[in-house]
Each structure stands twice: as C-alpha cells, then as structure tokens.
Design a protein around this motif. Structure first.
Motif, PDB file in Angstrom:
ATOM      1  N   VAL A  47       0.836  -1.201   0.000  1.00 51.45           N
ATOM      2  CA  VAL A  47       0.000   0.000   0.000  1.00 51.45           C
ATOM      3  C   VAL A  47       0.867   1.246   0.000  1.00 51.45           C
ATOM      4  CG1 VAL A  47      -1.733   1.305   1.296  1.00 51.45           C
ATOM      5  CG2 VAL A  47      -1.913  -1.178   1.137  1.00 51.45           C
ATOM      6  N   THR A  48       1.837   1.303   0.923  1.00 51.69           N
ATOM      7  CA  THR A  48       2.655   2.509   1.064  1.00 51.69           C
ATOM      8  C   THR A  48       3.963   2.444   0.282  1.00 51.69           C
ATOM      9  OG1 THR A  48       3.877   1.698   2.996  1.00 51.69           O
ATOM     10  CG2 THR A  48       1.753   2.809   3.407  1.00 51.69           C
ATOM     11  N   GLY A  49       4.413   1.237  -0.041  1.00 53.00           N
ATOM     12  CA  GLY A  49       5.697   1.079  -0.716  1.00 53.00           C
ATOM     13  C   GLY A  49       6.881   1.048   0.223  1.00 53.00           C
ATOM     14  N   ALA A  50       6.631   1.223   1.523  1.00 51.08           N
ATOM     15  CA  ALA A  50       7.729   1.261   2.500  1.00 51.08           C
ATOM     16  C   ALA A  50       8.417  -0.097   2.598  1.00 51.08           C
ATOM     17  CB  ALA A  50       7.197   1.662   3.873  1.00 51.08           C
ATOM     18  N   VAL A  51       9.743  -0.078   2.577  1.00 48.89           N
ATOM     19  CA  VAL A  51      10.526  -1.299   2.716  1.00 48.89           C
ATOM     20  C   VAL A  51      10.455  -1.748   4.167  1.00 48.89           C
ATOM     21  CG1 VAL A  51      12.861  -2.254   2.611  1.00 48.89           C
ATOM     22  CG2 VAL A  51      12.034  -0.773   0.782  1.00 48.89           C
ATOM     23  N   ARG A  52      10.210  -3.056   4.377  1.00 52.54           N
ATOM     24  CA  ARG A  52      10.100  -3.590   5.735  1.00 52.54           C
ATOM     25  C   ARG A  52      11.359  -4.338   6.147  1.00 52.54           C
ATOM     26  NH1 ARG A  52       3.795  -5.381   5.030  1.00 52.54           N
ATOM     27  NH2 ARG A  52       4.677  -6.730   3.427  1.00 52.54           N
ATOM     28  N   ALA A  53      11.787  -5.297   5.350  1.00 58.69           N
ATOM     29  CA  ALA A  53      12.962  -6.103   5.701  1.00 58.69           C
ATOM     30  C   ALA A  53      13.325  -6.952   4.493  1.00 58.69           C
ATOM     31  CB  ALA A  53      12.670  -6.992   6.910  1.00 58.69           C
ATOM     32  N   CYS A  56      13.382 -14.513   2.840  1.00 58.36           N
ATOM     33  CA  CYS A  56      13.713 -15.625   1.952  1.00 58.36           C
ATOM     34  C   CYS A  56      12.590 -15.773   0.923  1.00 58.36           C
ATOM     35  CB  CYS A  56      13.903 -16.922   2.744  1.00 58.36           C
ATOM     36  SG  CYS A  56      12.386 -17.598   3.451  1.00 58.36           S
ATOM     37  N   PHE A  57      12.835 -16.591  -0.077  1.00 61.38           N
ATOM     38  CA  PHE A  57      11.858 -16.823  -1.142  1.00 61.38           C
ATOM     39  C   PHE A  57      10.526 -17.308  -0.578  1.00 61.38           C
ATOM     40  CE2 PHE A  57       9.826 -19.788  -4.070  1.00 61.38           C
ATOM     41  CZ  PHE A  57       9.644 -18.980  -5.184  1.00 61.38           C
ATOM     42  N   ASN A  58      10.556 -18.313   0.306  1.00 60.46           N
ATOM     43  CA  ASN A  58       9.309 -18.903   0.821  1.00 60.46           C
ATOM     44  C   ASN A  58       8.510 -17.934   1.683  1.00 60.46           C
ATOM     45  OD1 ASN A  58       9.587 -21.377  -0.470  1.00 60.46           O
ATOM     46  ND2 ASN A  58      10.804 -22.230   1.199  1.00 60.46           N
ATOM     47  N   CYS A  59       9.152 -17.240   2.596  1.00 56.66           N
ATOM     48  CA  CYS A  59       8.427 -16.301   3.465  1.00 56.66           C
ATOM     49  C   CYS A  59       7.863 -15.136   2.659  1.00 56.66           C
ATOM     50  CB  CYS A  59       9.331 -15.808   4.590  1.00 56.66           C
ATOM     51  SG  CYS A  59       9.702 -17.089   5.812  1.00 56.66           S
ATOM     52  N   ASN A  60       8.629 -14.633   1.704  1.00 57.03           N
ATOM     53  CA  ASN A  60       8.149 -13.551   0.863  1.00 57.03           C
ATOM     54  C   ASN A  60       6.932 -14.008   0.057  1.00 57.03           C
ATOM     55  OD1 ASN A  60       8.501 -10.832  -0.237  1.00 57.03           O
ATOM     56  ND2 ASN A  60       9.014 -11.877  -2.133  1.00 57.03           N
ATOM     57  N   GLY A  61       7.000 -15.201  -0.510  1.00 55.55           N
ATOM     58  CA  GLY A  61       5.874 -15.737  -1.272  1.00 55.55           C
ATOM     59  C   GLY A  61       4.666 -15.998  -0.399  1.00 55.55           C
ATOM     60  N   GLY A  62       4.907 -16.482   0.826  1.00 52.09           N
ATOM     61  CA  GLY A  62       3.804 -16.750   1.751  1.00 52.09           C
ATOM     62  C   GLY A  62       3.046 -15.493   2.100  1.00 52.09           C
ATOM     63  N   LEU A  63       3.760 -14.417   2.379  1.00 50.16           N
ATOM     64  CA  LEU A  63       3.081 -13.150   2.672  1.00 50.16           C
ATOM     65  C   LEU A  63       2.231 -12.717   1.488  1.00 50.16           C
ATOM     66  CD1 LEU A  63       5.718 -10.937   4.525  1.00 50.16           C
ATOM     67  CD2 LEU A  63       3.780 -12.177   5.483  1.00 50.16           C
ATOM     68  N   GLY A  64       2.773 -12.888   0.302  1.00 38.32           N
ATOM     69  CA  GLY A  64       2.031 -12.512  -0.893  1.00 38.32           C
ATOM     70  C   GLY A  64       0.781 -13.359  -1.066  1.00 38.32           C
ATOM     71  N   GLN A  65       0.884 -14.665  -0.820  1.00 45.77           N
ATOM     72  CA  GLN A  65      -0.273 -15.549  -0.961  1.00 45.77           C
ATOM     73  C   GLN A  65      -1.370 -15.193   0.039  1.00 45.77           C
ATOM     74  OE1 GLN A  65      -0.867 -17.964  -3.321  1.00 45.77           O
ATOM     75  NE2 GLN A  65       0.964 -17.107  -4.261  1.00 45.77           N
ATOM     76  N   PHE A  66      -0.966 -14.741   1.227  1.00 43.43           N
ATOM     77  CA  PHE A  66      -1.938 -14.353   2.249  1.00 43.43           C
ATOM     78  C   PHE A  66      -2.279 -12.868   2.178  1.00 43.43           C
ATOM     79  CE2 PHE A  66      -0.407 -18.352   4.179  1.00 43.43           C
ATOM     80  CZ  PHE A  66      -1.625 -18.958   4.376  1.00 43.43           C
ATOM     81  N   LYS A  67      -1.814 -12.224   1.122  1.00 44.24           N
ATOM     82  CA  LYS A  67      -2.117 -10.817   0.841  1.00 44.24           C
ATOM     83  C   LYS A  67      -1.785  -9.883   2.005  1.00 44.24           C
ATOM     84  CE  LYS A  67      -5.548 -11.916  -2.688  1.00 44.24           C
ATOM     85  NZ  LYS A  67      -4.724 -12.939  -3.212  1.00 44.24           N
ATOM     86  N   ASP A  68      -0.731 -10.222   2.734  1.00 46.52           N
ATOM     87  CA  ASP A  68      -0.263  -9.391   3.860  1.00 46.52           C
ATOM     88  C   ASP A  68      -1.357  -9.116   4.896  1.00 46.52           C
ATOM     89  OD1 ASP A  68       2.195  -9.264   2.601  1.00 46.52           O
ATOM     90  OD2 ASP A  68       2.010  -7.191   1.961  1.00 46.52           O
ATOM     91  N   ASP A  69      -2.357  -9.975   4.975  1.00 47.36           N
ATOM     92  CA  ASP A  69      -3.485  -9.768   5.888  1.00 47.36           C
ATOM     93  C   ASP A  69      -3.189 -10.451   7.227  1.00 47.36           C
ATOM     94  OD1 ASP A  69      -5.909  -9.903   7.327  1.00 47.36           O
ATOM     95  OD2 ASP A  69      -7.099 -10.034   5.498  1.00 47.36           O
ATOM     96  N   PRO A  70      -2.937  -9.664   8.281  1.00 45.16           N
ATOM     97  CA  PRO A  70      -2.605 -10.261   9.576  1.00 45.16           C
ATOM     98  C   PRO A  70      -3.670 -11.218  10.108  1.00 45.16           C
ATOM     99  CG  PRO A  70      -2.158  -7.907   9.610  1.00 45.16           C
ATOM    100  CD  PRO A  70      -2.891  -8.207   8.327  1.00 45.16           C
ATOM    101  N   ALA A  71      -4.945 -10.931   9.861  1.00 46.69           N
ATOM    102  CA  ALA A  71      -6.016 -11.815  10.353  1.00 46.69           C
ATOM    103  C   ALA A  71      -5.946 -13.176   9.669  1.00 46.69           C
ATOM    104  CB  ALA A  71      -7.384 -11.168  10.130  1.00 46.69           C
ATOM    105  N   VAL A  72      -5.689 -13.190   8.372  1.00 49.72           N
ATOM    106  CA  VAL A  72      -5.597 -14.459   7.644  1.00 49.72           C
ATOM    107  C   VAL A  72      -4.322 -15.206   8.070  1.00 49.72           C
ATOM    108  CG1 VAL A  72      -5.444 -15.531   5.363  1.00 49.72           C
ATOM    109  CG2 VAL A  72      -6.944 -13.568   5.715  1.00 49.72           C
ATOM    110  N   LEU A  73      -3.235 -14.476   8.253  1.00 48.37           N
ATOM    111  CA  LEU A  73      -1.992 -15.102   8.715  1.00 48.37           C
ATOM    112  C   LEU A  73      -2.184 -15.735  10.101  1.00 48.37           C
ATOM    113  CD1 LEU A  73       0.442 -12.365   7.466  1.00 48.37           C
ATOM    114  CD2 LEU A  73       0.523 -14.766   6.778  1.00 48.37           C
ATOM    115  N   ARG A  74      -2.884 -15.034  11.000  1.00 49.35           N
ATOM    116  CA  ARG A  74      -3.160 -15.591  12.336  1.00 49.35           C
ATOM    117  C   ARG A  74      -4.056 -16.818  12.236  1.00 49.35           C
ATOM    118  NH1 ARG A  74      -4.052 -10.193  13.460  1.00 49.35           N
ATOM    119  NH2 ARG A  74      -2.240  -9.242  14.395  1.00 49.35           N
ATOM    120  N   ALA A  75      -5.077 -16.738  11.373  1.00 53.22           N
ATOM    121  CA  ALA A  75      -5.974 -17.881  11.191  1.00 53.22           C
ATOM    122  C   ALA A  75      -5.202 -19.089  10.658  1.00 53.22           C
ATOM    123  CB  ALA A  75      -7.119 -17.519  10.243  1.00 53.22           C
TER     124      ALA A  75
END
Length: 144
Positions: A47-53, A56-75
């Motif tokens: 949304v903001t374009g701010a760099v976070r950190a 690795c390939f898998n964690c970056n892809g996982g965040l993308g698959q879960f659309k960076d949604d904390p509620a879905v990640l927690r679920a």
C-alpha cells in the motif's frame, strides 16, 4: 556503481544497494521471518511502498499468498497449531494404549451422530409442521 542491482533497488524500492547490504548485515544474512534461510528478497508494504525487511523466497511468497493480511496469517497459524496439537493427542492416546482414536476434524459431527456437516438440526419435518404443533394436535389442542 552497482549496475542493474542498484538501478532495480532504487527504481522499485527507493533504496540503494548499500542500504540493502546494511539490512542484510543487520539481519545476519537471514530471513527476517524464519531466521533460517538466506534473505534474498526485499519485502515492502504494497500500500505505502515502504521497505520492511529482507526475506527468503518462501516467506516472501507466503506473505504474498496471504495478501499481507494479519487476520488471515493468524488464522493460518491457528489452523496449523490446532492440527499439530490434535496429532499429538492422537499419538499420546495410542501410546497410552487407549485404542484407535481418530483425529479431530473441525466441522465434523461427533462420532455416532446422525448429523451431517452443513446441515442444521430443526424440529420441522417435511410436513412443514413442528413437533410442538403435532403434539398439540394429537392432544386435541387447536393452533389458533
């Protein structure tokens, strides 16, 4: 002067190769999430374009698959934890000699139940009358 990497980092994320190298060093070369795999991808807020950190390939892809949604990640985390614990309970029961114990599955009716998943128990039969109205009718009381 850095070439293609510098150009890409600056154009896409607004950071220099030196910035990325400093982040990589601060993270010990490892992914900021799993801390196990090499950090090779720049993670940013979509949304903001701010760099976070760096991830690795898998964690970056996982965040993308879960659309960076904390509620879905927690679920997802709760889902995995539930099933890990369920498997442990089954293994402990087997080790204690309690016989076959089937794993718990969310949404399934209890063993021996006549209910099926997705159905709701009601007292209305195919006649459209509730069991209460049938009892009153059988007792000679009118629905009135």
């Amino acid at each position: 002067m850095g070439g293609a990497r510098t150009y890409h980092l600056k154009r896409r994320y607004g950071i220099t190769a030196e910035d990325a190298n400093a982040m990589l060093e601060a993270q010990g070369g490892l992914c900021a999430i799993c801390r196990a795999a090499p950090a090779v991808h720049v993670d940013h807020d979509h949304v903001t374009g701010a760099v976070r950190a760096l991830l690795c390939f898998n964690c970056n892809g996982g965040l993308g698959q879960f659309k960076d949604d904390p509620a879905v990640l927690r679920a997802a985390a709760d889902y995995v934890q539930f099933h890990i614990l369920s498997q442990r309970v089954v293994a402990l029961a087997a080790a204690a000699g309690l016989g076959p114990v089937r794993p718990i599955r969310l949404g399934e009716p209890p063993v021996g139940s006549q209910r099926r998943p997705g159905t709701h128990s009601t007292s209305t039969r195919t006649t459209g009358r509730s069991s209460g109205s049938r009892r009153r009718e059988q007792a000679g009381e009118a629905d009135g």
